[in-house]
Write a protein that holds these residues in place. Structure first.
Motif, PDB file in Angstrom:
ATOM      1  N   TRP A  87       0.827  -1.193   0.000  1.00  0.00           N
ATOM      2  CA  TRP A  87       0.000   0.000   0.000  1.00  0.00           C
ATOM      3  C   TRP A  87       0.872   1.259   0.000  1.00  0.00           C
ATOM      4  CZ3 TRP A  87      -1.045   3.568   4.141  1.00  0.00           C
ATOM      5  CH2 TRP A  87      -2.076   4.464   3.868  1.00  0.00           C
ATOM      6  N   ILE A  88       1.968   1.238   0.773  1.00  0.00           N
ATOM      7  CA  ILE A  88       2.876   2.383   0.854  1.00  0.00           C
ATOM      8  C   ILE A  88       3.669   2.537  -0.440  1.00  0.00           C
ATOM      9  CG2 ILE A  88       4.944   3.267   2.025  1.00  0.00           C
ATOM     10  CD1 ILE A  88       3.829   1.968   4.591  1.00  0.00           C
ATOM     11  N   MET A  89       4.093   1.422  -1.019  1.00  0.00           N
ATOM     12  CA  MET A  89       4.925   1.447  -2.220  1.00  0.00           C
ATOM     13  C   MET A  89       4.226   0.668  -3.341  1.00  0.00           C
ATOM     14  SD  MET A  89       9.032   0.848  -2.280  1.00  0.00           S
ATOM     15  CE  MET A  89       9.069  -0.913  -2.141  1.00  0.00           C
ATOM     16  N   PRO A  90       3.162   1.248  -3.914  1.00  0.00           N
ATOM     17  CA  PRO A  90       2.433   0.524  -4.960  1.00  0.00           C
ATOM     18  C   PRO A  90       3.232   0.470  -6.259  1.00  0.00           C
ATOM     19  CG  PRO A  90       1.555   2.721  -4.752  1.00  0.00           C
ATOM     20  CD  PRO A  90       2.600   2.568  -3.676  1.00  0.00           C
ATOM     21  N   GLY A  91       2.842  -0.433  -7.079  1.00  0.00           N
ATOM     22  CA  GLY A  91       3.485  -0.571  -8.373  1.00  0.00           C
ATOM     23  C   GLY A  91       3.303  -1.971  -8.902  1.00  0.00           C
ATOM     24  N   PRO A  92       3.649  -2.168 -10.156  1.00  0.00           N
ATOM     25  CA  PRO A  92       3.487  -3.498 -10.744  1.00  0.00           C
ATOM     26  C   PRO A  92       4.556  -4.464 -10.227  1.00  0.00           C
ATOM     27  CG  PRO A  92       4.497  -2.029 -12.325  1.00  0.00           C
ATOM     28  CD  PRO A  92       4.165  -1.197 -11.120  1.00  0.00           C
ATOM     29  N   ASP A  93       4.117  -5.540  -9.666  1.00  0.00           N
ATOM     30  CA  ASP A  93       5.017  -6.614  -9.232  1.00  0.00           C
ATOM     31  C   ASP A  93       4.668  -7.859 -10.017  1.00  0.00           C
ATOM     32  OD1 ASP A  93       6.435  -5.191  -7.267  1.00  0.00           O
ATOM     33  OD2 ASP A  93       4.791  -5.463  -5.854  1.00  0.00           O
ATOM     34  N   ARG A  94       5.673  -8.468 -10.574  1.00  0.00           N
ATOM     35  CA  ARG A  94       5.428  -9.652 -11.400  1.00  0.00           C
ATOM     36  C   ARG A  94       5.048 -10.866 -10.563  1.00  0.00           C
ATOM     37  NH1 ARG A  94      10.184  -8.914 -15.886  1.00  0.00           N
ATOM     38  NH2 ARG A  94       9.695  -6.748 -16.265  1.00  0.00           N
ATOM     39  N   GLY A  95       5.410 -10.856  -9.299  1.00  0.00           N
ATOM     40  CA  GLY A  95       5.111 -11.996  -8.452  1.00  0.00           C
ATOM     41  C   GLY A  95       3.669 -12.054  -7.999  1.00  0.00           C
ATOM     42  N   GLY A  96       2.978 -10.929  -8.016  1.00  0.00           N
ATOM     43  CA  GLY A  96       1.586 -10.881  -7.621  1.00  0.00           C
ATOM     44  C   GLY A  96       1.384 -10.957  -6.127  1.00  0.00           C
ATOM     45  N   LEU A  97       0.214 -11.399  -5.747  1.00  0.00           N
ATOM     46  CA  LEU A  97      -0.188 -11.431  -4.351  1.00  0.00           C
ATOM     47  C   LEU A  97       0.664 -12.392  -3.526  1.00  0.00           C
ATOM     48  CD1 LEU A  97      -2.256 -10.484  -2.234  1.00  0.00           C
ATOM     49  CD2 LEU A  97      -3.664 -12.431  -2.914  1.00  0.00           C
ATOM     50  N   GLY A 117      10.883  -3.675   7.311  1.00  0.00           N
ATOM     51  CA  GLY A 117      11.579  -4.813   6.722  1.00  0.00           C
ATOM     52  C   GLY A 117      10.937  -5.252   5.421  1.00  0.00           C
ATOM     53  N   ALA A 118       9.597  -5.251   5.383  1.00  0.00           N
ATOM     54  CA  ALA A 118       8.892  -5.622   4.159  1.00  0.00           C
ATOM     55  C   ALA A 118       9.121  -4.591   3.056  1.00  0.00           C
ATOM     56  CB  ALA A 118       7.396  -5.776   4.434  1.00  0.00           C
ATOM     57  N   LEU A 119       9.153  -3.304   3.423  1.00  0.00           N
ATOM     58  CA  LEU A 119       9.453  -2.265   2.436  1.00  0.00           C
ATOM     59  C   LEU A 119      10.854  -2.438   1.869  1.00  0.00           C
ATOM     60  CD1 LEU A 119       7.895   0.892   4.101  1.00  0.00           C
ATOM     61  CD2 LEU A 119       7.304  -0.041   1.866  1.00  0.00           C
ATOM     62  N   LEU A 120      11.805  -2.745   2.738  1.00  0.00           N
ATOM     63  CA  LEU A 120      13.180  -2.957   2.287  1.00  0.00           C
ATOM     64  C   LEU A 120      13.257  -4.133   1.326  1.00  0.00           C
ATOM     65  CD1 LEU A 120      16.245  -2.357   2.476  1.00  0.00           C
ATOM     66  CD2 LEU A 120      16.293  -3.940   4.410  1.00  0.00           C
ATOM     67  N   LEU A 121      12.627  -5.237   1.671  1.00  0.00           N
ATOM     68  CA  LEU A 121      12.660  -6.405   0.783  1.00  0.00           C
ATOM     69  C   LEU A 121      11.901  -6.162  -0.513  1.00  0.00           C
ATOM     70  CD1 LEU A 121      12.328  -9.429   3.221  1.00  0.00           C
ATOM     71  CD2 LEU A 121      14.354  -8.579   2.062  1.00  0.00           C
ATOM     72  N   LEU A 122      10.794  -5.430  -0.444  1.00  0.00           N
ATOM     73  CA  LEU A 122      10.054  -5.111  -1.653  1.00  0.00           C
ATOM     74  C   LEU A 122      10.880  -4.223  -2.578  1.00  0.00           C
ATOM     75  CD1 LEU A 122       7.365  -5.405  -3.173  1.00  0.00           C
ATOM     76  CD2 LEU A 122       6.529  -3.420  -1.911  1.00  0.00           C
ATOM     77  N   TYR A 123      11.586  -3.262  -2.001  1.00  0.00           N
ATOM     78  CA  TYR A 123      12.464  -2.407  -2.790  1.00  0.00           C
ATOM     79  C   TYR A 123      13.586  -3.226  -3.437  1.00  0.00           C
ATOM     80  CZ  TYR A 123      16.056   0.987  -3.949  1.00  0.00           C
ATOM     81  OH  TYR A 123      17.013   1.708  -4.604  1.00  0.00           O
ATOM     82  N   LEU A 124      14.208  -4.093  -2.659  1.00  0.00           N
ATOM     83  CA  LEU A 124      15.288  -4.935  -3.202  1.00  0.00           C
ATOM     84  C   LEU A 124      14.767  -5.888  -4.272  1.00  0.00           C
ATOM     85  CD1 LEU A 124      17.274  -5.761   0.061  1.00  0.00           C
ATOM     86  CD2 LEU A 124      17.950  -4.214  -1.788  1.00  0.00           C
ATOM     87  N   PHE A 125      13.578  -6.425  -4.054  1.00  0.00           N
ATOM     88  CA  PHE A 125      12.959  -7.331  -5.017  1.00  0.00           C
ATOM     89  C   PHE A 125      12.726  -6.606  -6.347  1.00  0.00           C
ATOM     90  CE2 PHE A 125       9.051  -9.164  -6.863  1.00  0.00           C
ATOM     91  CZ  PHE A 125       9.504 -10.458  -7.094  1.00  0.00           C
ATOM     92  N   ARG A 126      12.215  -5.395  -6.268  1.00  0.00           N
ATOM     93  CA  ARG A 126      11.956  -4.624  -7.493  1.00  0.00           C
ATOM     94  C   ARG A 126      13.268  -4.206  -8.174  1.00  0.00           C
ATOM     95  NH1 ARG A 126       7.003  -0.651  -5.730  1.00  0.00           N
ATOM     96  NH2 ARG A 126       5.426  -2.284  -5.607  1.00  0.00           N
ATOM     97  N   THR A 127      14.276  -3.889  -7.383  1.00  0.00           N
ATOM     98  CA  THR A 127      15.552  -3.450  -7.938  1.00  0.00           C
ATOM     99  C   THR A 127      16.244  -4.577  -8.685  1.00  0.00           C
ATOM    100  OG1 THR A 127      15.823  -1.826  -6.185  1.00  0.00           O
ATOM    101  CG2 THR A 127      17.799  -2.451  -7.385  1.00  0.00           C
ATOM    102  N   PHE A 128      16.288  -5.765  -8.089  1.00  0.00           N
ATOM    103  CA  PHE A 128      16.984  -6.880  -8.698  1.00  0.00           C
ATOM    104  C   PHE A 128      16.147  -7.636  -9.709  1.00  0.00           C
ATOM    105  CE2 PHE A 128      19.497  -6.390  -4.767  1.00  0.00           C
ATOM    106  CZ  PHE A 128      20.707  -6.093  -5.370  1.00  0.00           C
ATOM    107  N   LYS A 129      14.846  -7.384  -9.738  1.00  0.00           N
ATOM    108  CA  LYS A 129      13.976  -8.051 -10.696  1.00  0.00           C
ATOM    109  C   LYS A 129      14.111  -7.444 -12.091  1.00  0.00           C
ATOM    110  CE  LYS A 129      10.670 -11.092 -11.050  1.00  0.00           C
ATOM    111  NZ  LYS A 129      10.880 -12.485 -10.862  1.00  0.00           N
ATOM    112  N   ARG A 130      14.586  -6.208 -12.174  1.00  0.00           N
ATOM    113  CA  ARG A 130      14.726  -5.518 -13.458  1.00  0.00           C
ATOM    114  C   ARG A 130      15.767  -6.132 -14.272  1.00  0.00           C
ATOM    115  NH1 ARG A 130      14.358   0.742 -11.550  1.00  0.00           N
ATOM    116  NH2 ARG A 130      12.432   0.503 -10.456  1.00  0.00           N
TER     117      ARG A 130
END
Length: 84
Positions: free
Chosen positions: A21-31, A71-84
């Motif tokens: 909710w804080i960091m919305p955006g398209p995630d390929r992994g989904g829910l 912690g979840a925000l940090l992992l979500l950011y890292l996930f999006r960064t390395f997923k590119r």
């Protein structure tokens, strides 16, 4: 299963939803990926928070929700960064 671990899993579900909710955006992994990142972020945030003396891993506290969400925000950011 210990109640503390079960509490962190439930807290991880909440933290994952808050992080999304804080960091919305398209995630390929989904829910499912968001939920797993939230749970992992809860453990990571809780562990770091307990090392710094902010909270303990033994149950639900308001500080635990904050550290789990961070912690979840940090992992979500890292996930999006390395997923590119």
């Amino acid at each position: 299963m210990e109640v503390g671990i079960l509490a962190w899993i439930v807290l991880g579900l909440i933290a994952g939803a808050l992080a999304k909710w804080i960091m919305p955006g398209p995630d390929r992994g989904g829910l499912i990926a968001t939920i797993l990142l939230g749970i992992a972020g809860a453990f990571l945030g809780g562990w770091i928070g307990s090392l710094l003396g902010f909270n303990t891993m033994g149950g639900f506290k308001p500080g635990g929700l904050v550290s789990a969400t961070l912690g979840a925000l940090l992992l979500l950011y890292l996930f999006r960064t390395f997923k590119r």
